[in-house]
Design a protein around this motif. Structure first.
Motif, PDB file in Angstrom:
ATOM      1  N   ARG A 126      -5.342  -7.665  11.444  1.00 21.08           N
ATOM      2  CA  ARG A 126      -4.633  -6.408  11.186  1.00 21.08           C
ATOM      3  C   ARG A 126      -5.232  -5.315  12.065  1.00 21.08           C
ATOM      4  O   ARG A 126      -6.457  -5.117  12.078  1.00 21.08           O
ATOM      5  N   LEU A 127      -4.363  -4.625  12.793  1.00 22.93           N
ATOM      6  CA  LEU A 127      -4.795  -3.535  13.659  1.00 22.93           C
ATOM      7  C   LEU A 127      -4.445  -2.193  13.018  1.00 22.93           C
ATOM      8  O   LEU A 127      -3.333  -2.015  12.514  1.00 22.93           O
ATOM      9  N   THR A 128      -5.395  -1.283  13.029  1.00 20.39           N
ATOM     10  CA  THR A 128      -5.157   0.067  12.536  1.00 20.39           C
ATOM     11  C   THR A 128      -5.677   1.053  13.573  1.00 20.39           C
ATOM     12  O   THR A 128      -6.821   0.938  14.023  1.00 20.39           O
ATOM     13  N   LEU A 129      -4.832   1.984  13.951  1.00 18.15           N
ATOM     14  CA  LEU A 129      -5.237   3.015  14.906  1.00 18.15           C
ATOM     15  C   LEU A 129      -5.237   4.354  14.176  1.00 18.15           C
ATOM     16  O   LEU A 129      -4.188   4.863  13.780  1.00 18.15           O
ATOM     17  N   SER A 130      -6.439   4.896  13.967  1.00 16.10           N
ATOM     18  CA  SER A 130      -6.551   6.182  13.285  1.00 16.10           C
ATOM     19  C   SER A 130      -6.468   7.319  14.297  1.00 16.10           C
ATOM     20  O   SER A 130      -6.584   7.103  15.509  1.00 16.10           O
ATOM     21  N   ARG A 131      -6.302   8.546  13.794  1.00 17.88           N
ATOM     22  CA  ARG A 131      -6.276   9.702  14.682  1.00 17.88           C
ATOM     23  C   ARG A 131      -7.685  10.154  15.052  1.00 17.88           C
ATOM     24  O   ARG A 131      -7.849  11.091  15.824  1.00 17.88           O
ATOM     25  N   ASN A 179       8.854  -6.133  -0.494  1.00 20.31           N
ATOM     26  CA  ASN A 179       7.715  -5.225  -0.353  1.00 20.31           C
ATOM     27  C   ASN A 179       6.836  -5.584   0.842  1.00 20.31           C
ATOM     28  O   ASN A 179       6.029  -4.774   1.296  1.00 20.31           O
ATOM     29  N   ALA A 180       7.009  -6.799   1.406  1.00 17.85           N
ATOM     30  CA  ALA A 180       6.120  -7.225   2.490  1.00 17.85           C
ATOM     31  C   ALA A 180       6.822  -7.918   3.651  1.00 17.85           C
ATOM     32  O   ALA A 180       6.203  -8.142   4.688  1.00 17.85           O
ATOM     33  N   THR A 181       8.102  -8.272   3.484  1.00 17.16           N
ATOM     34  CA  THR A 181       8.775  -9.058   4.521  1.00 17.16           C
ATOM     35  C   THR A 181      10.204  -8.584   4.745  1.00 17.16           C
ATOM     36  O   THR A 181      10.787  -7.886   3.917  1.00 17.16           O
ATOM     37  N   SER A 209      11.037   4.177   8.242  1.00  9.97           N
ATOM     38  CA  SER A 209      10.553   2.800   8.125  1.00  9.97           C
ATOM     39  C   SER A 209      10.249   2.173   9.475  1.00  9.97           C
ATOM     40  O   SER A 209       9.608   1.122   9.552  1.00  9.97           O
ATOM     41  N   LYS A 210      10.714   2.783  10.547  1.00 14.89           N
ATOM     42  CA  LYS A 210      10.427   2.247  11.883  1.00 14.89           C
ATOM     43  C   LYS A 210       9.004   2.575  12.339  1.00 14.89           C
ATOM     44  O   LYS A 210       8.531   2.055  13.345  1.00 14.89           O
ATOM     45  N   ILE A 211       8.336   3.454  11.602  1.00 11.72           N
ATOM     46  CA  ILE A 211       6.929   3.759  11.883  1.00 11.72           C
ATOM     47  C   ILE A 211       6.076   2.828  11.037  1.00 11.72           C
ATOM     48  O   ILE A 211       6.171   2.823   9.809  1.00 11.72           O
ATOM     49  N   HIS A 212       5.240   2.035  11.693  1.00 12.08           N
ATOM     50  CA  HIS A 212       4.383   1.100  10.951  1.00 12.08           C
ATOM     51  C   HIS A 212       3.128   1.847  10.523  1.00 12.08           C
ATOM     52  O   HIS A 212       2.111   1.854  11.204  1.00 12.08           O
ATOM     53  N   HIS A 213       3.223   2.513   9.363  1.00 10.58           N
ATOM     54  CA  HIS A 213       2.157   3.388   8.885  1.00 10.58           C
ATOM     55  C   HIS A 213       1.417   2.743   7.718  1.00 10.58           C
ATOM     56  O   HIS A 213       1.753   1.645   7.265  1.00 10.58           O
ATOM     57  N   ALA A 214       0.413   3.436   7.221  1.00  9.46           N
ATOM     58  CA  ALA A 214      -0.394   2.914   6.122  1.00  9.46           C
ATOM     59  C   ALA A 214      -0.028   3.538   4.779  1.00  9.46           C
ATOM     60  O   ALA A 214      -0.696   3.283   3.775  1.00  9.46           O
ATOM     61  N   ASN A 215       1.035   4.331   4.737  1.00 14.32           N
ATOM     62  CA  ASN A 215       1.471   4.967   3.500  1.00 14.32           C
ATOM     63  C   ASN A 215       2.441   4.032   2.775  1.00 14.32           C
ATOM     64  O   ASN A 215       3.662   4.176   2.879  1.00 14.32           O
ATOM     65  N   LEU A 216       1.892   3.058   2.055  1.00 14.17           N
ATOM     66  CA  LEU A 216       2.711   1.984   1.485  1.00 14.17           C
ATOM     67  C   LEU A 216       2.759   2.000  -0.044  1.00 14.17           C
ATOM     68  O   LEU A 216       2.949   0.958  -0.675  1.00 14.17           O
ATOM     69  N   ILE A 217       2.597   3.184  -0.644  1.00 11.53           N
ATOM     70  CA  ILE A 217       2.567   3.230  -2.097  1.00 11.53           C
ATOM     71  C   ILE A 217       3.863   2.703  -2.715  1.00 11.53           C
ATOM     72  O   ILE A 217       3.835   2.015  -3.739  1.00 11.53           O
ATOM     73  N   ASN A 218       5.026   2.996  -2.110  1.00 10.54           N
ATOM     74  CA  ASN A 218       6.288   2.476  -2.652  1.00 10.54           C
ATOM     75  C   ASN A 218       6.308   0.953  -2.647  1.00 10.54           C
ATOM     76  O   ASN A 218       6.743   0.307  -3.610  1.00 10.54           O
ATOM     77  N   ASN A 219       5.846   0.361  -1.546  1.00  5.64           N
ATOM     78  CA  ASN A 219       5.810  -1.097  -1.453  1.00  5.64           C
ATOM     79  C   ASN A 219       4.832  -1.699  -2.463  1.00  5.64           C
ATOM     80  O   ASN A 219       5.092  -2.764  -3.042  1.00  5.64           O
ATOM     81  N   ILE A 220       3.719  -1.025  -2.679  1.00  8.49           N
ATOM     82  CA  ILE A 220       2.738  -1.506  -3.648  1.00  8.49           C
ATOM     83  C   ILE A 220       3.309  -1.467  -5.060  1.00  8.49           C
ATOM     84  O   ILE A 220       3.132  -2.405  -5.849  1.00  8.49           O
ATOM     85  N   LEU A 221       4.012  -0.393  -5.394  1.00  9.05           N
ATOM     86  CA  LEU A 221       4.644  -0.296  -6.712  1.00  9.05           C
ATOM     87  C   LEU A 221       5.674  -1.407  -6.907  1.00  9.05           C
ATOM     88  O   LEU A 221       5.793  -1.987  -7.993  1.00  9.05           O
ATOM     89  N   ALA A 222       6.431  -1.718  -5.840  1.00 13.01           N
ATOM     90  CA  ALA A 222       7.398  -2.814  -5.924  1.00 13.01           C
ATOM     91  C   ALA A 222       6.688  -4.147  -6.102  1.00 13.01           C
ATOM     92  O   ALA A 222       7.135  -5.010  -6.873  1.00 13.01           O
TER      93      ALA A 222
END
Length: 233
Positions: free
Chosen positions: A32-37, A128-130, A90-103
Motif C-alpha cells: 500500500r502506497l500513501t503520499l502525505s503532504r 466497500n472495498a471493490t 470518488s476518483k481521488i484515491h484518498h484516505a478518508n474512508l469512514i463511509n466505506n468503513i461504516l458499510a
C-alpha cells in the motif's frame, strides 16, 4: 510544496523494490502506497503550511487472499451511501474512508464478505472495498465511475473483456438488475476477480461461478504472469 517534490514513477518503483528487498519479499505480498503532504510549519488546514513534504510511505505486508475466489462470496447491501462527487470525489484515491468503513461494519454484522454501497440516488456504486461487474445475456455491465473508485483492476478487466469479444457497458445499474444477473463478480487488488454468488440472501443465477467470470479470470491470470516489471533481486 512544489509539484517537482512529488516522486515520479522511477522513484516510486525504486522505493517499492528497496522495501521488498530489505524484507526478503517476493510472493504473497500486498503493498500500500500513501503520499502525505509532508510536515507542517504550523497547525491549520492550508496546504501552504506543508513546506517539508511530501512523504512517501511504502507499507508492504505478507497477506493471504481475502476472499474465497473458488466458491465465491456473499454480499449484503449497506444503508451507508457512497460519497457523491459533490462531497468527496470518488476518483481521488484518498484516505478518508469512514463511509466505506461504516458499510463494512454492516457487512460484518450481516455475516457477509463485504457490503454493497449505493449512490445517493439508489443505484449500485461498488462494495466497500471493490468494484462490481454483472453479466446479463453475454453482456458485461459495470456501474459508471461517478460514485465509485475507477480501480486499476477494474480498468484491466474492461480492456480484457473487450479484447475477448465481450460487449461491455458502463451505466447506472439497480440492485434489481444485480439480483437477476446471470453472473456477478467483484474486482480489486487483493481479490483480483471474485465471484459473487449471493446478494441480500438472493442467490445469483445457480449460485455457481459462471463461465464468463472463469474466462475473464483465466485471461487476467495470463496477463499478470506475462506483464509487469520483474523484481531486480
Amino acid at each position: 510544496m512544489a509539484f517537482s517534490d512529488i516522486p515520479d514513477r522511477v522513484e516510486i518503483k525504486k522505493a517499492i523494490f528497496s522495501t521488498l528487498a530489505a524484507n526478503g519479499m517476493r510472493d504473497g505480498v500486498h503493498v500500500r502506497l500513501t503520499l502525505s503532504r509532508g510536515k507542517k510549519v504550523t497547525s491549520g488546514m492550508s496546504p501552504a503550511f506543508n513546506q517539508y513534504g511530501p512523504t512517501l510511505i511504502v507499507l508492504a505486508e505478507w497477506k493471504l487472499p481475502v476472499y474465497d475466489n473458488a466458491k465465491g462470496i456473499k454480499l449484503t447491501t449497506a444503508s451507508t451511501r457512497r460519497n457523491p462527487p459533490q462531497c468527496v470525489d470518488s476518483k481521488i484515491h484518498h484516505a478518508n474512508l469512514i463511509n466505506n468503513i461504516l458499510a463494512k461494519i454492516e457487512g460484518n454484522s450481516a455475516g457477509t464478505a463485504d457490503a454493497i454501497m449505493l449512490d445517493v440516488d439508489g443505484f449500485v456504486a461498488e462494495t466497500n472495498a471493490t468494484n462490481l461487474f454483472m453479466i446479463k445475456r453475454g453482456r458485461v455491465l459495470t456501474p459508471a465511475a461517478d460514485y465509485c473508485t475507477p480501480g486499476i483492476t477494474r480498468g484491466t478487466i474492461m480492456q480484457l473483456a473487450m479484447s475477448t469479444g465481450l460487449l461491455i457497458r458502463e451505466r447506472r445499474l439497480s440492485l434489481a438488475e444485480f439480483y437477476s444477473a446471470d453472473e456477478v463478480f467483484a474486482t480489486g487488488t487483493m481479490g483480483e476477480i471474485t465471484p459473487v454468488i449471493e446478494i441480500d440472501g438472493r442467490v445469483i443465477h445457480d449460485g455457481k461461478v459462471g463461465k464468463f467470470t472463469q474466462q475473464l479470470r483465466a485471461a487476467f491470470k495470463k496477463l499478470t504472469e506475462t506483464e509487469g516489471t520483474a523484481l531486480p533481486f
